[in-house]
Design a protein around this motif. Structure first.
Motif, PDB file in Angstrom:
ATOM      1  N   PHE A  14       0.839  -1.198   0.000  1.00  0.00           N
ATOM      2  CA  PHE A  14       0.000   0.000   0.000  1.00  0.00           C
ATOM      3  C   PHE A  14       0.875   1.249   0.000  1.00  0.00           C
ATOM      4  O   PHE A  14       0.632   2.189  -0.765  1.00  0.00           O
ATOM      5  CB  PHE A  14      -0.932  -0.015   1.216  1.00  0.00           C
ATOM      6  CG  PHE A  14      -1.843   1.166   1.300  1.00  0.00           C
ATOM      7  CD1 PHE A  14      -3.019   1.198   0.572  1.00  0.00           C
ATOM      8  CD2 PHE A  14      -1.535   2.250   2.098  1.00  0.00           C
ATOM      9  CE1 PHE A  14      -3.868   2.287   0.637  1.00  0.00           C
ATOM     10  CE2 PHE A  14      -2.372   3.343   2.183  1.00  0.00           C
ATOM     11  CZ  PHE A  14      -3.541   3.358   1.444  1.00  0.00           C
TER      12      PHE A  14
ATOM     13  N   LEU B  71       1.389   4.280  -2.827  1.00  0.00           N
ATOM     14  CA  LEU B  71       1.367   5.727  -2.592  1.00  0.00           C
ATOM     15  C   LEU B  71       2.554   6.412  -3.267  1.00  0.00           C
ATOM     16  O   LEU B  71       2.404   7.431  -3.943  1.00  0.00           O
ATOM     17  CB  LEU B  71       1.406   6.015  -1.085  1.00  0.00           C
ATOM     18  CG  LEU B  71       0.133   5.811  -0.286  1.00  0.00           C
ATOM     19  CD1 LEU B  71       0.441   5.896   1.200  1.00  0.00           C
ATOM     20  CD2 LEU B  71      -0.903   6.829  -0.664  1.00  0.00           C
TER      21      LEU B  71
ATOM     22  N   GLY C  16      -3.349   2.232  -2.716  1.00  0.00           N
ATOM     23  CA  GLY C  16      -2.416   3.305  -2.376  1.00  0.00           C
ATOM     24  C   GLY C  16      -2.224   4.272  -3.529  1.00  0.00           C
ATOM     25  O   GLY C  16      -2.173   5.484  -3.333  1.00  0.00           O
TER      26      GLY C  16
ATOM     27  N   SER D 216      -3.277   8.294  -3.435  1.00  0.00           N
ATOM     28  CA  SER D 216      -2.333   9.386  -3.681  1.00  0.00           C
ATOM     29  C   SER D 216      -2.762  10.232  -4.866  1.00  0.00           C
ATOM     30  O   SER D 216      -2.656  11.457  -4.827  1.00  0.00           O
ATOM     31  CB  SER D 216      -0.926   8.838  -3.898  1.00  0.00           C
ATOM     32  OG  SER D 216      -0.852   8.113  -5.109  1.00  0.00           O
TER      33      SER D 216
END
Length: 136
Positions: free
Chosen positions: A27, A31, A79, A83
């Protein structure tokens, strides 16, 4: 009477601490890939777009292969999406990371399509043992 027993569904077990840590790490990697992809995509259009989508695809599919299941592709994809969504919001100063151009939309939609494809291509759960037909 038949000697064969009906196949019963196996109950789900709690994931091991190592598996939980692996998914959390994937995850976090998602990001980072989302943030890096946003910067690369905007810097070098069309090559940066292809590079950022290839990096995302490698992360998603690599996560599925590393963990041996589809959840390994979903964790970095979640993720990545988080983001990217956070980077699309505008700040009070009026700054934002995505321009209103074709490249940004291709990155957003292409990344989502890549995430779905990699999660679909990821390995499903299969019983261990020799490869035989189930039910025989």
């Amino acid at each position: 009477m038949s000697d064969r027993q009906p196949l019963l569904a196996q109950p789900l077990r709690r994931p091991s601490p190592g598996r939980i840590a692996a998914h959390l790490a994937l995850f976090a990697l998602g990001l980072v890939i989302g943030i890096a992809g946003t910067l690369v995509e905007a810097a070098w259009f069309p090559g940066g777009l292809l590079l950022s989508l290839a990096g995302a695809a490698g992360t998603f599919l690599g996560g599925a292969l590393a963990t041996g299941g589809r959840a390994g592709a979903v964790a970095p994809a979640a993720g990545w999406m988080l983001s990217v969504i956070l980077l699309t919001t505008t700040r009070p100063e009026g700054d934002f990371a995505f321009a209103a151009g074709a490249g940004s939309y291709l990155f957003l939609l292409g990344g989502m399509a890549v995430a779905v494809i990699c999660a679909t291509l990821g390995l499903g759960r299969q019983p261990g043992g020799p490869s035989v037909r189930l039910g025989k």
